[in-house]
Design an enzyme around this catalytic site. Structure first.
Site, PDB file in Angstrom:
ATOM      1  N   SER A 106      27.443  -4.013 -13.601  1.00  0.00           N
ATOM      2  CA  SER A 106      27.543  -5.008 -14.572  1.00  0.00           C
ATOM      3  C   SER A 106      29.026  -5.343 -14.935  1.00  0.00           C
ATOM      4  O   SER A 106      28.983  -6.760 -15.205  1.00  0.00           O
ATOM      5  CB  SER A 106      27.446  -3.614 -15.817  1.00  0.00           C
ATOM      6  OG  SER A 106      26.251  -3.360 -16.570  1.00  0.00           O
TER       7      SER A 106
ATOM      8  N   CYS B 107      15.620  -5.145  -3.680  1.00  0.00           N
ATOM      9  CA  CYS B 107      16.991  -4.644  -4.657  1.00  0.00           C
ATOM     10  C   CYS B 107      17.970  -5.360  -4.278  1.00  0.00           C
ATOM     11  O   CYS B 107      18.898  -5.277  -4.722  1.00  0.00           O
ATOM     12  CB  CYS B 107      16.660  -3.173  -4.221  1.00  0.00           C
ATOM     13  SG  CYS B 107      16.740  -2.587  -2.176  1.00  0.00           S
ATOM     14  N   HIS B 108      18.336  -6.342  -3.700  1.00  0.00           N
ATOM     15  CA  HIS B 108      19.660  -6.698  -3.465  1.00  0.00           C
ATOM     16  C   HIS B 108      20.515  -7.948  -4.782  1.00  0.00           C
ATOM     17  O   HIS B 108      21.683  -7.315  -4.639  1.00  0.00           O
ATOM     18  CB  HIS B 108      19.807  -7.575  -1.758  1.00  0.00           C
ATOM     19  CG  HIS B 108      18.977  -8.727  -2.197  1.00  0.00           C
ATOM     20  ND1 HIS B 108      17.419  -8.687  -1.678  1.00  0.00           N
ATOM     21  CD2 HIS B 108      18.523  -9.832  -2.326  1.00  0.00           C
ATOM     22  CE1 HIS B 108      16.849 -10.001  -2.201  1.00  0.00           C
ATOM     23  NE2 HIS B 108      18.011 -10.600  -2.394  1.00  0.00           N
TER      24      HIS B 108
ATOM     25  N   THR C 283      10.266   5.179 -11.460  1.00  0.00           N
ATOM     26  CA  THR C 283      10.822   4.357  -9.791  1.00  0.00           C
ATOM     27  C   THR C 283       9.967   3.499  -9.832  1.00  0.00           C
ATOM     28  O   THR C 283      10.160   1.528  -9.660  1.00  0.00           O
ATOM     29  CB  THR C 283      11.090   5.168  -9.073  1.00  0.00           C
ATOM     30  OG1 THR C 283      11.710   6.363  -8.471  1.00  0.00           O
ATOM     31  CG2 THR C 283      11.024   4.533  -7.582  1.00  0.00           C
TER      32      THR C 283
ATOM     33  N   ASN D 227      13.560   1.636 -20.315  1.00  0.00           N
ATOM     34  CA  ASN D 227      14.448   2.927 -20.725  1.00  0.00           C
ATOM     35  C   ASN D 227      16.148   2.022 -20.502  1.00  0.00           C
ATOM     36  O   ASN D 227      15.902   2.290 -19.408  1.00  0.00           O
ATOM     37  CB  ASN D 227      14.564   4.249 -19.845  1.00  0.00           C
ATOM     38  CG  ASN D 227      15.040   5.459 -20.245  1.00  0.00           C
ATOM     39  OD1 ASN D 227      16.043   4.892 -20.966  1.00  0.00           O
ATOM     40  ND2 ASN D 227      14.551   5.989 -19.797  1.00  0.00           N
TER      41      ASN D 227
ATOM     42  N   HIS E  65       0.965  -0.823   0.221  1.00  0.00           N
ATOM     43  CA  HIS E  65       0.132  -0.376   0.060  1.00  0.00           C
ATOM     44  C   HIS E  65       1.224   1.378   0.273  1.00  0.00           C
ATOM     45  O   HIS E  65       0.286   2.542  -0.037  1.00  0.00           O
ATOM     46  CB  HIS E  65      -1.081  -0.346   1.572  1.00  0.00           C
ATOM     47  CG  HIS E  65      -2.142  -1.175   1.270  1.00  0.00           C
ATOM     48  ND1 HIS E  65      -2.942  -1.527   0.682  1.00  0.00           N
ATOM     49  CD2 HIS E  65      -1.785  -2.167   2.258  1.00  0.00           C
ATOM     50  CE1 HIS E  65      -3.629  -2.515   0.598  1.00  0.00           C
ATOM     51  NE2 HIS E  65      -2.695  -3.170   1.974  1.00  0.00           N
TER      52      HIS E  65
ATOM     53  N   GLU F 212      20.548 -17.055  -0.966  1.00  0.00           N
ATOM     54  CA  GLU F 212      19.605 -17.122  -2.004  1.00  0.00           C
ATOM     55  C   GLU F 212      20.378 -18.083  -3.171  1.00  0.00           C
ATOM     56  O   GLU F 212      20.120 -19.186  -3.360  1.00  0.00           O
ATOM     57  CB  GLU F 212      19.674 -16.306  -2.904  1.00  0.00           C
ATOM     58  CG  GLU F 212      18.419 -15.006  -2.031  1.00  0.00           C
ATOM     59  CD  GLU F 212      17.818 -14.029  -3.318  1.00  0.00           C
ATOM     60  OE1 GLU F 212      18.020 -14.122  -4.215  1.00  0.00           O
ATOM     61  OE2 GLU F 212      17.216 -13.627  -2.706  1.00  0.00           O
TER      62      GLU F 212
ATOM     63  N   ASN G 217      13.722   1.868  -2.707  1.00  0.00           N
ATOM     64  CA  ASN G 217      12.984   0.926  -2.264  1.00  0.00           C
ATOM     65  C   ASN G 217      11.433   0.658  -0.951  1.00  0.00           C
ATOM     66  O   ASN G 217      12.577   0.338   0.236  1.00  0.00           O
ATOM     67  CB  ASN G 217      13.767  -0.024  -2.197  1.00  0.00           C
ATOM     68  CG  ASN G 217      12.949  -1.946  -2.191  1.00  0.00           C
ATOM     69  OD1 ASN G 217      12.003  -1.917  -2.529  1.00  0.00           O
ATOM     70  ND2 ASN G 217      13.705  -2.522  -2.866  1.00  0.00           N
TER      71      ASN G 217
ATOM     72  N   TYR H 124      22.041  -3.212 -13.253  1.00  0.00           N
ATOM     73  CA  TYR H 124      20.735  -1.622 -13.166  1.00  0.00           C
ATOM     74  C   TYR H 124      20.901  -1.837 -14.475  1.00  0.00           C
ATOM     75  O   TYR H 124      19.715  -1.014 -15.022  1.00  0.00           O
ATOM     76  CB  TYR H 124      22.298  -0.927 -12.521  1.00  0.00           C
ATOM     77  CG  TYR H 124      22.269  -1.070 -10.631  1.00  0.00           C
ATOM     78  CD1 TYR H 124      21.349  -0.336  -9.955  1.00  0.00           C
ATOM     79  CD2 TYR H 124      23.269  -1.609 -10.607  1.00  0.00           C
ATOM     80  CE1 TYR H 124      21.615   0.159  -8.297  1.00  0.00           C
ATOM     81  CE2 TYR H 124      23.890  -1.837  -9.159  1.00  0.00           C
ATOM     82  CZ  TYR H 124      22.793  -0.945  -8.165  1.00  0.00           C
ATOM     83  OH  TYR H 124      23.094  -1.243  -7.428  1.00  0.00           O
TER      84      TYR H 124
ATOM     85  N   ARG I  28      21.430   4.892 -13.570  1.00  0.00           N
ATOM     86  CA  ARG I  28      21.181   5.674 -12.802  1.00  0.00           C
ATOM     87  C   ARG I  28      20.295   5.684 -12.337  1.00  0.00           C
ATOM     88  O   ARG I  28      20.052   6.260 -10.739  1.00  0.00           O
ATOM     89  CB  ARG I  28      22.209   6.925 -12.964  1.00  0.00           C
ATOM     90  CG  ARG I  28      23.195   6.880 -13.145  1.00  0.00           C
ATOM     91  CD  ARG I  28      23.831   8.639 -13.096  1.00  0.00           C
ATOM     92  NE  ARG I  28      24.936   9.000 -13.309  1.00  0.00           N
ATOM     93  CZ  ARG I  28      25.884   8.856 -12.437  1.00  0.00           C
ATOM     94  NH1 ARG I  28      25.493   7.794 -11.729  1.00  0.00           N
ATOM     95  NH2 ARG I  28      27.290   9.168 -12.618  1.00  0.00           N
TER      96      ARG I  28
END
Length: 143
Positions: free
Chosen positions: A114, A108-109, A58, A86, A48, A135, A100, A77, A91
């Site tokens: 690259s 996000c971890h 975002t 995009n 929520h 993981e 986040n 990224y 960045r």
């Protein structure tokens, strides 16, 4: 020394008073850490947070990450920017990761440089490395 003592969980002890979204979140996090094979079969907890409700790059990045980058995987990224629509916005993907509101659940971890370096993480680089290796090890056990 044998078996480890069972850890008590304060959140779980009050489970009967929890709202349904909180129960889902608790079950999801328990599975993530203790029974990773179940993670994909559990409903993702309801979100929520306003950032996830609005139509923004975002929000698009965070939903794409949640939907497309599975347990034990990593993405750069730049690759995530491309998936989110995009390819020149690597960045901005970094900014989305910093925004986040629900780390671990929105993973996000799993977003790395690259070059293969892990990159930054709000919880610190040691935590990011631990989550990635947790993981990887769990995925290898399941294979």
């Amino acid at each position: 020394s044998g078996a480890e003592p069972s850890a008590s969980c304060e959140v779980c002890e009050g489970a009967e008073e929890m709202t349904e979204p909180l129960k889902q979140c608790s079950a999801w996090l328990h599975a993530y850490f203790c029974e990773p094979a179940r993670v994909d079969s559990l409903p993702v907890p309801a979100f929520h947070h306003p950032l996830l409700q609005q139509d923004s790059f975002t929000g698009q990045v965070l939903w794409t990450l949640l939907r497309d980058v599975k347990f034990g995987e990593a993405i750069s990224y730049k690759q995530l920017a491309h998936l989110a629509g995009n390819s020149r916005a690597a960045r901005a993907v970094g900014g989305a990761m910093r925004s986040n509101p629900i780390p671990i659940i929105i993973p996000c971890h799993r977003v790395i440089c690259s070059s293969g370096r892990s990159g930054n993480y709000g919880g610190g680089s040691l935590l990011k490395e631990w989550l990635l290796s947790h993981e990887k090890l769990q995925k290898e056990k399941l294979a």
